[in-house]
Design a protein around this motif. Structure first.
Motif, short mmCIF file in Angstrom:
data_model
loop_
_atom_site.label_atom_id
_atom_site.label_comp_id
_atom_site.label_asym_id
_atom_site.label_seq_id
_atom_site.Cartn_x
_atom_site.Cartn_y
_atom_site.Cartn_z
N MET A 221 0.84 -1.20 0.00
CA MET A 221 0.00 0.00 0.00
C MET A 221 0.88 1.25 0.00
O MET A 221 1.42 1.63 1.04
N PRO A 222 1.05 1.92 -1.13
CA PRO A 222 1.89 3.13 -1.14
C PRO A 222 1.33 4.23 -0.24
O PRO A 222 2.09 5.06 0.28
N ARG A 223 0.01 4.22 -0.02
CA ARG A 223 -0.58 5.27 0.83
C ARG A 223 -0.09 5.13 2.28
O ARG A 223 0.10 6.12 2.97
N VAL A 224 0.12 3.90 2.74
CA VAL A 224 0.62 3.68 4.10
C VAL A 224 2.06 4.19 4.22
O VAL A 224 2.42 4.85 5.19
N TRP A 225 2.88 3.94 3.21
CA TRP A 225 4.26 4.42 3.23
C TRP A 225 4.29 5.95 3.19
O TRP A 225 5.15 6.58 3.82
N LEU A 226 3.35 6.55 2.47
CA LEU A 226 3.29 8.01 2.44
C LEU A 226 2.87 8.58 3.80
O LEU A 226 3.32 9.65 4.19
N CYS A 227 2.00 7.85 4.50
CA CYS A 227 1.68 8.27 5.88
C CYS A 227 2.96 8.28 6.72
O CYS A 227 3.16 9.17 7.55
N VAL A 403 8.57 19.51 2.34
CA VAL A 403 8.50 18.14 1.82
C VAL A 403 7.28 17.43 2.39
O VAL A 403 6.56 16.71 1.68
N GLY A 404 7.02 17.64 3.68
CA GLY A 404 5.85 17.03 4.31
C GLY A 404 4.56 17.51 3.68
O GLY A 404 3.63 16.71 3.45
N PHE A 405 4.47 18.81 3.38
CA PHE A 405 3.29 19.35 2.72
C PHE A 405 3.08 18.69 1.36
O PHE A 405 1.96 18.31 1.00
N ALA A 406 4.18 18.54 0.60
CA ALA A 406 4.08 17.92 -0.73
C ALA A 406 3.64 16.46 -0.62
O ALA A 406 2.81 15.99 -1.42
N CYS A 407 4.16 15.73 0.39
CA CYS A 407 3.74 14.34 0.59
C CYS A 407 2.25 14.26 0.92
O CYS A 407 1.55 13.35 0.46
N GLY A 408 1.75 15.21 1.71
CA GLY A 408 0.33 15.25 2.03
C GLY A 408 -0.52 15.49 0.80
O GLY A 408 -1.59 14.90 0.64
N LEU A 409 -0.04 16.35 -0.08
CA LEU A 409 -0.76 16.64 -1.31
C LEU A 409 -0.87 15.39 -2.19
O LEU A 409 -1.95 15.05 -2.70
N VAL A 410 0.26 14.69 -2.34
CA VAL A 410 0.26 13.46 -3.14
C VAL A 410 -0.64 12.41 -2.49
O VAL A 410 -1.42 11.72 -3.18
N LEU A 411 -0.56 12.28 -1.18
CA LEU A 411 -1.35 11.27 -0.46
C LEU A 411 -2.84 11.52 -0.61
O LEU A 411 -3.63 10.58 -0.82
N ARG A 412 -3.27 12.76 -0.52
CA ARG A 412 -4.69 13.07 -0.67
C ARG A 412 -5.19 12.74 -2.07
O ARG A 412 -6.31 12.24 -2.24
N LYS A 413 -4.38 13.01 -3.08
CA LYS A 413 -4.78 12.67 -4.45
C LYS A 413 -4.87 11.16 -4.65
O LYS A 413 -5.83 10.66 -5.25
N MET A 414 -3.90 10.43 -4.12
CA MET A 414 -3.93 8.97 -4.22
C MET A 414 -5.12 8.41 -3.45
O MET A 414 -5.77 7.46 -3.90
#
Length: 429
Positions: A221-227, A403-414
């Motif tokens: 689950m890439p979303r878990v790794w992004l968390c 970087v954390g903000f950008a990861c949150g943006l990607v995670l929300r889209k996914m």
């Protein structure tokens, strides 16, 4: 007592007891954060050796996070929490004898097993199981806030028992014994009041026993790794921010007594207040990930102000105000590391394994970042620019926030795509 009232009582008792245990269980391995000089005198260790103890603790932690998540999915959270509290206390009683350095290394490795392998994911899963997706922000916010409150109370208590001794060595013995006894009490409370959340029997149709397929289901689950990436950006910034009290002393001439009080405020009080704020607001926002993004923006702004505020006594009110604002943003995110598990559609049966992955990523910097950040600061000691290392820490904090903000943006889209796919398949998102 009605069924609803009984259920609410069990929920809040579980939350309170887990917060008490969570607020106590890391106090012994992190004694150096409060008692650096007395701990050196009591153990005969150098600062480098104390750092080695923390490295040993961090390395074993790193090894334990993921299997600890699997353990939490297989066994009762209640039993694991009891074992963790009692096991940490027993290691604490050994610590109280102030053995040699090799024994101290073994003790800190044991601490890693009892505070991470058997405890951490069990703590997360026990709270995750208390409510649905719409309650996770509040539940984890109250957990972290409760841990902060407990940490504040017991830290002041440890200072009191430390002061009762005739010398610093006796004071350290008192503090270690104090925390060990409290951990035994926490284990007893868990045994008496926590509900035994037994894993679902393997014979039930809807229950997937822990197997390789479940393990891979989370790992893929890439979303878990992004968390986990959200966590690593925040936790790394937290490590860098640990140098703020030294910066206030060296750069602004604030007295050691005031700096010590600010250190307690930073470590415990802001943790409590930031967590309660996060818990209440994040659920109202409707997305813990979105709230985390907002807080990362605040972190980036206030970290940048650390760089811009000129050192000197005249700027003390400004730097202290910035210290408070940054700390609230920092700890509001820290409270929500595991509240994202439901939001990214992880099944309840795999919440422990997911928390193991998130913890593995989030806390990886413990292995090297304490040493790296220390070198950054020490590099400029005795030079014409002695505060430059601190400035580099603040810049690193700002970059990590972006970087954390950008990861949150990607995670929300996914996550939006995953929810849409689940809805299209007729499942409940």
């Amino acid at each position: 007592m009605s069924k609803n009232k009984s259920s609410a009582w069990v929920k809040w008792m579980t939350l309170i007891i887990v917060a008490i245990a969570g607020g106590l269980i890391t106090k012994l391995p992190y004694l150096r954060e409060t008692y650096m000089a007395p701990l050196q005198q009591a153990t005969g260790a150098t600062k480098t050796q104390l750092g080695m103890l923390m490295s040993a603790y961090g390395i074993v932690n790193f090894i334990c996070y993921f299997p600890g998540g699997i353990l939490a999915d297989k066994f009762s959270s209640k039993k694991l929490i009891i074992v963790s509290c009692i096991g940490t206390a027993l290691a604490g009683f050994w610590y109280w004898t102030l053995p040699g350095f090799t024994a101290l290394m073994i003790i800190h490795a044991i601490f890693a097993i009892t505070t991470v392998f058997t405890f951490w994911a069990a703590m997360v899963k026990s709270i995750n199981n208390l409510g649905g997706p719409e309650e996770q922000g509040k539940l984890f916010g109250f957990l972290e806030g409760g841990r902060g409150l407990m940490g504040t109370v017991v830290a002041f208590g440890s200072v009191a028992v430390f002061g009762m001794a005739a010398d610093e060595v006796g004071g350290m013995r008192n503090a270690i014994l104090y925390y060990s006894i409290l951990l035994v009490a926490a284990g007893v409370l868990a045994a008496i009041f926590m509900k035994d959340d037994k894993p679902v029997a393997k014979t039930e149709k809807q229950a997937n026993p822990l197997n390789r397929k479940d393990f891979l289901e989370v790992a893929k689950m890439p979303r878990v790794w992004l968390c986990g990436m959200l966590g690593i950006c925040n936790y790394s910034a937290l490590i860098f921010h640990g140098y703020i009290t030294a910066y206030l002393s060296e750069g602004f001439g604030i007295s050691n007594e005031v700096v010590a009080n600010l250190s307690v405020i930073r470590t415990y009080f802001m943790m409590m207040v930031g967590a309660f704020i996060a818990g209440i607001i994040s659920d109202k926002v409707g997305s813990r990930i979105r709230f985390i993004q907002y807080a990362f923006v605040g972190m980036a702004a206030f970290a940048s102000l650390y760089v811009l505020i000129p050192a000197g006594p005249s700027a003390i009110p400004l730097i202290v105000a910035n210290f408070i604002c940054y700390g609230l943003c920092l700890y509001s995110i820290k409270a929500l590391y595991f509240s994202t598990i439901d939001e990214v559609l992880v099944p309840k049966r795999l919440a422990g394994t997911a928390s193991g992955v998130i913890s593995l990523v989030t806390y990886a910097p413990e292995i090297f970042l304490y040493t790296l950040s220390g070198n950054m600061v020490d590099k400029y000691v005795g030079t014409a620019t002695p505060l430059k290392g601190y400035q580099q820490c603040w810049i690193a904090m700002a970059v990590l926030s972006l970087v954390g903000f950008a990861c949150g943006l990607v995670l929300r889209k996914m996550n939006a795509k995953a929810i849409a796919a689940a809805q299209a398949a007729g499942a409940e998102a």
